[in-house]
Design a protein around this motif. Structure first.
Motif, mmCIF file in Angstrom:
data_model
loop_
_atom_site.group_PDB
_atom_site.id
_atom_site.type_symbol
_atom_site.label_atom_id
_atom_site.label_comp_id
_atom_site.label_asym_id
_atom_site.label_seq_id
_atom_site.Cartn_x
_atom_site.Cartn_y
_atom_site.Cartn_z
ATOM 1 N N MET A 1 0.839 -1.175 0.000
ATOM 2 C CA MET A 1 0.000 0.000 0.000
ATOM 3 C C MET A 1 0.886 1.241 0.000
ATOM 4 O O MET A 1 2.024 1.204 0.464
ATOM 5 C CB MET A 1 -0.952 -0.024 1.196
ATOM 6 C CG MET A 1 -0.327 0.225 2.547
ATOM 7 S SD MET A 1 -1.464 0.319 3.975
ATOM 8 C CE MET A 1 -2.374 -1.170 3.836
ATOM 9 N N SER A 2 0.351 2.320 -0.498
ATOM 10 C CA SER A 2 1.083 3.587 -0.515
ATOM 11 C C SER A 2 0.968 4.260 0.849
ATOM 12 O O SER A 2 0.186 3.828 1.707
ATOM 13 C CB SER A 2 0.490 4.511 -1.590
ATOM 14 O OG SER A 2 -0.815 4.931 -1.206
ATOM 15 N N SER A 3 1.719 5.334 1.042
ATOM 16 C CA SER A 3 1.658 6.046 2.317
ATOM 17 C C SER A 3 0.269 6.645 2.529
ATOM 18 O O SER A 3 -0.244 6.662 3.655
ATOM 19 C CB SER A 3 2.740 7.121 2.388
ATOM 20 O OG SER A 3 2.599 8.036 1.325
ATOM 21 N N HIS A 4 -0.369 7.108 1.467
ATOM 22 C CA HIS A 4 -1.730 7.639 1.581
ATOM 23 C C HIS A 4 -2.698 6.529 1.982
ATOM 24 O O HIS A 4 -3.555 6.719 2.855
ATOM 25 C CB HIS A 4 -2.171 8.291 0.276
ATOM 26 C CG HIS A 4 -3.591 8.763 0.290
ATOM 27 N ND1 HIS A 4 -4.005 9.857 1.020
ATOM 28 C CD2 HIS A 4 -4.707 8.250 -0.283
ATOM 29 C CE1 HIS A 4 -5.306 10.006 0.866
ATOM 30 N NE2 HIS A 4 -5.757 9.046 0.084
ATOM 31 N N GLU A 5 -2.569 5.376 1.358
ATOM 32 C CA GLU A 5 -3.428 4.243 1.707
ATOM 33 C C GLU A 5 -3.192 3.809 3.155
ATOM 34 O O GLU A 5 -4.133 3.432 3.853
ATOM 35 C CB GLU A 5 -3.181 3.075 0.757
ATOM 36 C CG GLU A 5 -3.657 3.329 -0.658
ATOM 37 C CD GLU A 5 -3.181 2.288 -1.646
ATOM 38 O OE1 GLU A 5 -3.947 1.966 -2.561
ATOM 39 O OE2 GLU A 5 -2.036 1.789 -1.484
ATOM 40 N N MET A 6 -1.946 3.892 3.596
ATOM 41 C CA MET A 6 -1.642 3.538 4.984
ATOM 42 C C MET A 6 -2.345 4.494 5.933
ATOM 43 O O MET A 6 -2.934 4.069 6.924
ATOM 44 C CB MET A 6 -0.141 3.545 5.240
ATOM 45 C CG MET A 6 0.218 3.138 6.657
ATOM 46 S SD MET A 6 1.991 3.104 6.918
ATOM 47 C CE MET A 6 2.087 2.445 8.561
ATOM 48 N N ARG A 7 -2.287 5.778 5.637
ATOM 49 C CA ARG A 7 -2.958 6.772 6.483
ATOM 50 C C ARG A 7 -4.457 6.479 6.557
ATOM 51 O O ARG A 7 -5.048 6.481 7.634
ATOM 52 C CB ARG A 7 -2.747 8.187 5.959
ATOM 53 C CG ARG A 7 -3.541 9.239 6.740
ATOM 54 C CD ARG A 7 -3.462 10.608 6.125
ATOM 55 N NE ARG A 7 -2.270 11.314 6.467
ATOM 56 C CZ ARG A 7 -2.066 11.952 7.613
ATOM 57 N NH1 ARG A 7 -2.967 11.936 8.556
ATOM 58 N NH2 ARG A 7 -0.955 12.604 7.837
ATOM 59 N N MET A 8 -5.062 6.184 5.425
ATOM 60 C CA MET A 8 -6.493 5.891 5.403
ATOM 61 C C MET A 8 -6.809 4.603 6.179
ATOM 62 O O MET A 8 -7.791 4.540 6.915
ATOM 63 C CB MET A 8 -6.995 5.791 3.954
ATOM 64 C CG MET A 8 -6.775 7.046 3.119
ATOM 65 S SD MET A 8 -7.358 8.571 3.880
ATOM 66 C CE MET A 8 -9.099 8.309 3.873
ATOM 67 N N ALA A 9 -5.971 3.595 6.031
ATOM 68 C CA ALA A 9 -6.176 2.327 6.742
ATOM 69 C C ALA A 9 -6.013 2.520 8.243
ATOM 70 O O ALA A 9 -6.764 1.936 9.037
ATOM 71 C CB ALA A 9 -5.211 1.266 6.218
ATOM 72 N N GLU A 12 -9.119 4.108 9.506
ATOM 73 C CA GLU A 12 -10.190 3.100 9.571
ATOM 74 C C GLU A 12 -10.023 2.205 10.802
ATOM 75 O O GLU A 12 -11.005 1.718 11.359
ATOM 76 C CB GLU A 12 -10.198 2.242 8.306
ATOM 77 C CG GLU A 12 -10.780 2.927 7.099
ATOM 78 C CD GLU A 12 -12.275 3.183 7.235
ATOM 79 O OE1 GLU A 12 -12.997 2.298 7.746
ATOM 80 O OE2 GLU A 12 -12.707 4.275 6.844
ATOM 81 N N THR A 22 2.718 10.123 10.884
ATOM 82 C CA THR A 22 2.516 9.291 9.692
ATOM 83 C C THR A 22 3.806 9.178 8.894
ATOM 84 O O THR A 22 4.178 8.085 8.443
ATOM 85 C CB THR A 22 1.391 9.863 8.821
ATOM 86 O OG1 THR A 22 0.192 9.943 9.603
ATOM 87 C CG2 THR A 22 1.132 8.984 7.615
ATOM 88 N N LEU A 35 6.418 1.938 -0.351
ATOM 89 C CA LEU A 35 5.263 1.060 -0.260
ATOM 90 C C LEU A 35 5.363 0.237 1.019
ATOM 91 O O LEU A 35 6.450 -0.165 1.422
ATOM 92 C CB LEU A 35 5.175 0.144 -1.476
ATOM 93 C CG LEU A 35 4.936 0.846 -2.809
ATOM 94 C CD1 LEU A 35 4.975 -0.164 -3.951
ATOM 95 C CD2 LEU A 35 3.612 1.597 -2.805
#
Length: 79
Positions: A1-9, A12, A22, A35
């Motif tokens: 996952m990307s850093s943005h996806e990590m932040r969103m996860a 969640e 972050t 990644l």
């Protein structure tokens, strides 16, 4: 996952972190192409959960601060 996806996860999962935290997590757990694989993501979640739990135990007045003396800090670091 990307850093943005990590932040969103992380959000969640119930962790709202500022940009600095972050970025620290991404620097620690991401590969050279920034990644984060599943194992590193799970490892970061476990560490975050542990840190939040310990902080809540140490925070006395629910103001977002915890004071530790040297012996408490050493106990946390060494255990």
């Amino acid at each position: 996952m990307s850093s943005h996806e990590m932040r969103m996860a992380l959000e969640e999962a119930g962790f709202t972190l500022n940009n600095t935290l972050t970025q620290i997590l991404v620097a620690r757990y991401a590969s050279t192409d920034l990644l984060i694989d599943f194992d590193n993501f799970v490892g970061s979640l476990i560490r975050l959960e542990t840190m939040f739990r310990i902080f809540k135990q140490l925070e006395m007045d629910d103001e977002g601060y915890a004071e530790l003396d040297l012996f408490q800090w050493l106990h946390l670091v060494l255990n």
